[in-house]
Design a protein around this motif. Structure first.
Motif, short mmCIF file in Angstrom:
data_model
loop_
_atom_site.label_atom_id
_atom_site.label_comp_id
_atom_site.label_asym_id
_atom_site.label_seq_id
_atom_site.Cartn_x
_atom_site.Cartn_y
_atom_site.Cartn_z
N GLY A 168 0.82 -1.20 0.00
CA GLY A 168 0.00 0.00 0.00
C GLY A 168 0.85 1.24 0.00
O GLY A 168 2.06 1.19 -0.24
N GLU A 169 0.21 2.37 0.26
CA GLU A 169 0.94 3.62 0.36
C GLU A 169 0.27 4.53 1.37
O GLU A 169 -0.87 4.31 1.78
CB GLU A 169 1.08 4.30 -0.99
CG GLU A 169 -0.19 4.71 -1.67
CD GLU A 169 0.10 5.37 -3.02
OE1 GLU A 169 -0.23 6.56 -3.15
OE2 GLU A 169 0.64 4.69 -3.91
N THR A 170 1.01 5.54 1.78
CA THR A 170 0.53 6.48 2.77
C THR A 170 1.15 7.85 2.50
O THR A 170 2.05 7.97 1.68
CB THR A 170 0.87 6.01 4.21
OG1 THR A 170 0.22 6.85 5.15
CG2 THR A 170 2.35 5.97 4.47
N THR A 171 0.67 8.85 3.20
CA THR A 171 1.26 10.19 3.14
C THR A 171 2.02 10.41 4.44
O THR A 171 1.51 10.17 5.52
CB THR A 171 0.17 11.26 2.97
OG1 THR A 171 -0.53 11.00 1.74
CG2 THR A 171 0.77 12.65 2.93
N PHE A 172 3.26 10.85 4.30
CA PHE A 172 4.12 11.13 5.44
C PHE A 172 4.39 12.63 5.46
O PHE A 172 4.88 13.18 4.47
CB PHE A 172 5.44 10.34 5.32
CG PHE A 172 6.35 10.50 6.51
CD1 PHE A 172 6.14 9.75 7.65
CD2 PHE A 172 7.42 11.38 6.47
CE1 PHE A 172 6.98 9.88 8.75
CE2 PHE A 172 8.26 11.53 7.56
CZ PHE A 172 8.03 10.76 8.70
N MET A 173 4.05 13.26 6.55
CA MET A 173 4.23 14.71 6.66
C MET A 173 5.63 15.03 7.20
O MET A 173 6.05 14.49 8.21
CB MET A 173 3.17 15.32 7.57
CG MET A 173 1.75 15.19 7.06
SD MET A 173 1.47 15.96 5.46
CE MET A 173 1.71 17.69 5.86
N VAL A 174 6.31 15.90 6.49
CA VAL A 174 7.60 16.43 6.93
C VAL A 174 7.37 17.93 7.11
O VAL A 174 7.25 18.66 6.13
CB VAL A 174 8.72 16.15 5.91
CG1 VAL A 174 10.02 16.80 6.34
CG2 VAL A 174 8.90 14.64 5.72
N PRO A 178 3.63 17.30 2.48
CA PRO A 178 3.28 15.88 2.35
C PRO A 178 4.22 15.16 1.39
O PRO A 178 4.62 15.70 0.36
CB PRO A 178 1.86 15.94 1.78
CG PRO A 178 1.83 17.22 1.00
CD PRO A 178 2.74 18.17 1.70
N PHE A 179 4.59 13.95 1.75
CA PHE A 179 5.40 13.09 0.91
C PHE A 179 4.74 11.72 0.82
O PHE A 179 4.18 11.23 1.81
CB PHE A 179 6.82 12.93 1.46
CG PHE A 179 7.66 14.16 1.29
CD1 PHE A 179 8.45 14.33 0.17
CD2 PHE A 179 7.63 15.17 2.24
CE1 PHE A 179 9.21 15.47 -0.01
CE2 PHE A 179 8.38 16.31 2.09
CZ PHE A 179 9.18 16.47 0.96
N ARG A 180 4.80 11.11 -0.32
CA ARG A 180 4.25 9.77 -0.54
C ARG A 180 5.24 8.74 -0.04
O ARG A 180 6.42 8.78 -0.36
CB ARG A 180 3.99 9.57 -2.02
CG ARG A 180 3.45 8.22 -2.38
CD ARG A 180 3.13 8.15 -3.91
NE ARG A 180 2.99 6.80 -4.34
CZ ARG A 180 3.94 6.10 -4.97
NH1 ARG A 180 5.09 6.66 -5.25
NH2 ARG A 180 3.71 4.85 -5.32
N ASP A 181 4.77 7.79 0.77
CA ASP A 181 5.56 6.65 1.24
C ASP A 181 4.88 5.37 0.79
O ASP A 181 3.64 5.31 0.67
CB ASP A 181 5.67 6.63 2.77
CG ASP A 181 6.83 7.45 3.30
OD1 ASP A 181 7.56 8.08 2.51
OD2 ASP A 181 7.04 7.42 4.53
#
Length: 188
Positions: A168-174, A178-181
């Motif tokens: 799957g995938e998720t959004t990672f906040m820096v 937002p960045f796609r993981d």
């Protein structure tokens, strides 16, 4: 004068210098914070905006973050040290918190797994992954999950070598960015 004991700054450490891994304790919060900030900055400064990167490090790698994690019995933090006691890596195993179907009884998440650059290689990452898998099995887990930045090819190859595959995938906040993981899983 800085003495480098036979190696140049940034040069990889030889493969025989061991890393001693142990469970982190409350007295390790400063070391964990420094390691977290240094490894995150080193890993992502090449393509993450500076202000967002620094904002993320100030909160996600603050001593208070690690203090709270160490107070939580469902979380495990391992810290790796040189024979002289210098911290060079760490990993964090937590209950799953990813947007894929999970059960706390069967799944654990590798929230963080990092070694300082000169300490990468020589089987040290393999040793750390084996330790995490052993701890996960001791908890009764049947699967390990993690999120990885798609542009981190080296990490993705490492995880694939250890039996992880994309689920799957998720959004990672820096900071506020937002960045796609990608979400990976490995059956134990």
């Amino acid at each position: 004068m800085i003495r480098h004991w036979g190696r140049k700054p940034g040069e990889r450490v030889d493969t025989v210098t061991p890393i001693h891994w142990r469970e982190a304790v409350p007295g390790d919060t400063s070391a964990l914070s420094l390691l977290g900030g240094a490894t995150f900055l080193t890993s992502f400064a090449h393509d993450h905006p500076g202000p967002a990167l620094l904002a993320h490090i100030r909160t996600a790698h603050a001593e208070s973050y690690y203090r709270a994690a160490l107070d939580e019995p469902t979380q495990l933090l391992l810290i790796g040290e040189t024979p002289l006691g210098a911290p060079v890596g760490y990993a964090m195993l937590t209950p799953p918190d990813l947007p894929v179907p999970t059960t706390e009884r069967d799944d654990v998440e590798i929230k963080r797994i990092y070694l300082l650059g000169p300490w990468q290689g020589g089987g040290r990452g393999d040793q750390l992954m084996d330790l995490l898998a052993d701890h996960a099995r001791q908890r009764g887990a049947e699967r390990m999950l993690l999120a990885v930045y798609p542009q981190n090819d080296r990490a993705r190859r490492f995880y694939a070598r250890h039996g992880f595959h994309e689920i799957g995938e998720t959004t990672f906040m820096v900071g506020d960015m937002p960045f796609r993981d990608l979400i990976y899983a490995r059956t134990l």
